[in-house]
Design a protein around this motif. Structure first.
Motif, PDB file in Angstrom:
ATOM      1  N   ASP A  86       1.292  -1.046  -0.586  1.00 17.53           N
ATOM      2  CA  ASP A  86      -0.064   0.596  -0.169  1.00 17.53           C
ATOM      3  C   ASP A  86       1.055   1.174   0.665  1.00 17.53           C
ATOM      4  OD1 ASP A  86      -1.846   1.273   0.034  1.00 17.53           O
ATOM      5  OD2 ASP A  86      -3.018   0.883   1.746  1.00 17.53           O
ATOM      6  N   ASN A  87       0.462   2.496   0.137  1.00 15.09           N
ATOM      7  CA  ASN A  87       1.072   3.260   0.279  1.00 15.09           C
ATOM      8  C   ASN A  87       0.792   4.490   1.117  1.00 15.09           C
ATOM      9  OD1 ASN A  87       2.578   3.008  -2.878  1.00 15.09           O
ATOM     10  ND2 ASN A  87       0.224   3.270  -3.427  1.00 15.09           N
ATOM     11  N   LEU A  88       1.354   5.492   1.010  1.00 11.95           N
ATOM     12  CA  LEU A  88       1.597   6.719   2.429  1.00 11.95           C
ATOM     13  C   LEU A  88       1.893   7.654   0.339  1.00 11.95           C
ATOM     14  CD1 LEU A  88       3.900   5.601   5.432  1.00 11.95           C
ATOM     15  CD2 LEU A  88       1.000   5.771   5.135  1.00 11.95           C
ATOM     16  N   ILE A  89       1.079   8.704   0.850  1.00 12.11           N
ATOM     17  CA  ILE A  89       1.768  10.097   0.395  1.00 12.11           C
ATOM     18  C   ILE A  89       1.236  11.560   1.662  1.00 12.11           C
ATOM     19  CG2 ILE A  89       0.381  11.760  -1.038  1.00 12.11           C
ATOM     20  CD1 ILE A  89      -1.151   9.460  -2.069  1.00 12.11           C
ATOM     21  N   ARG A  90       2.098  12.441   1.239  1.00 12.94           N
ATOM     22  CA  ARG A  90       2.541  13.468   2.291  1.00 12.94           C
ATOM     23  C   ARG A  90       1.906  14.593   1.063  1.00 12.94           C
ATOM     24  NH1 ARG A  90       5.636  14.671   6.359  1.00 12.94           N
ATOM     25  NH2 ARG A  90       6.521  13.023   6.212  1.00 12.94           N
ATOM     26  N   VAL A  91       1.440  15.471   1.722  1.00 16.24           N
ATOM     27  CA  VAL A  91       0.732  16.598   0.958  1.00 16.24           C
ATOM     28  C   VAL A  91       1.963  17.575   1.891  1.00 16.24           C
ATOM     29  CG1 VAL A  91      -0.750  17.797   0.408  1.00 16.24           C
ATOM     30  CG2 VAL A  91      -1.277  15.518   0.474  1.00 16.24           C
ATOM     31  N   LYS A  92       2.494  18.588   1.637  1.00 13.58           N
ATOM     32  CA  LYS A  92       3.422  19.522   1.873  1.00 13.58           C
ATOM     33  C   LYS A  92       2.996  21.117   0.892  1.00 13.58           C
ATOM     34  CE  LYS A  92       7.832  21.092   3.581  1.00 13.58           C
ATOM     35  NZ  LYS A  92       9.531  19.797   3.528  1.00 13.58           N
TER      36      LYS A  92
END
Length: 186
Positions: A86-92
């Motif tokens: 699965d994935n992790l997504i960072r929004v910065k």
């Protein structure tokens, strides 16, 4: 006996004539069937890194969205049973001076209230992309669905970040097939 020798002579002559006869090349090409390689362990969907400068609320911001597979999350399987990370997504989101306005890591569980239990169990967080600044919000499209790149099974979601840094999530009910004129009611 003469008849027997004559028959053998005819058979021998027929064999010699056929052996000397030129064979026509065959038009049939036989190629070995390629053997599909079995993947070793779970597959990764690939990392992405998108960085975009936007004008929002009269100021310049940089929006960065990074997707990475996560070994720490439970694995998911596609329709054929192939296993994926699965994935992790960072929004910065950073201001013009480099200071951080928003920085958060999203997982599939961040969207658990907007997808059913089966989708949550058998899908992955596919992506988050900036759509546009809209009034007081930065609007993103997000999707949870099948990790198979050839699949088109996913749940579209809308993620918003307000000027105060609050996150809003809802199902995307707008069809992408409408023209801009239809969206505006023209």
């Amino acid at each position: 006996m003469k008849l027997k020798n004559s028959v053998w002579a005819c058979v021998l002559a027929a064999c010699v004539l056929t052996a000397c006869h030129e064979k026509k090349p065959s038009q049939v090409i036989i190629a070995p069937k390629p053997v599909a390689e079995k993947p070793q362990g779970p597959q990764r969907m690939g990392e992405t890194n998108q960085k975009e400068n936007v004008q929002w609320l009269g100021k310049s911001y940089t929006v960065e969205v990074k997707r990475a597979s996560a070994d720490s999350l439970p694995k998911v399987k596609d329709e054929s049973g192939k296993e994926y990370f699965d994935n992790l997504i960072r929004v910065k989101v950073t201001r013009e001076d480099g200071s951080e306005f928003f920085n958060r890591v999203f997982s599939k569980k961040s969207f658990a209230n907007y997808v059913d239990e089966n989708v949550l169990k058998n899908s992955a967080l596919l992506g988050i992309v900036l759509v546009e600044p809209q009034g007081d919000n930065l609007v993103f499209g997000a999707s949870v669905g099948s990790p198979d790149a050839l699949s088109d099974e996913y749940i579209p979601l809308v993620l918003t970040i307000s000027r105060m840094g609050d996150v809003g999530i809802k199902k995307d009910t707008q069809l992408d097939s409408t023209s801009p004129e239809e969206d505006e009611g023209v």
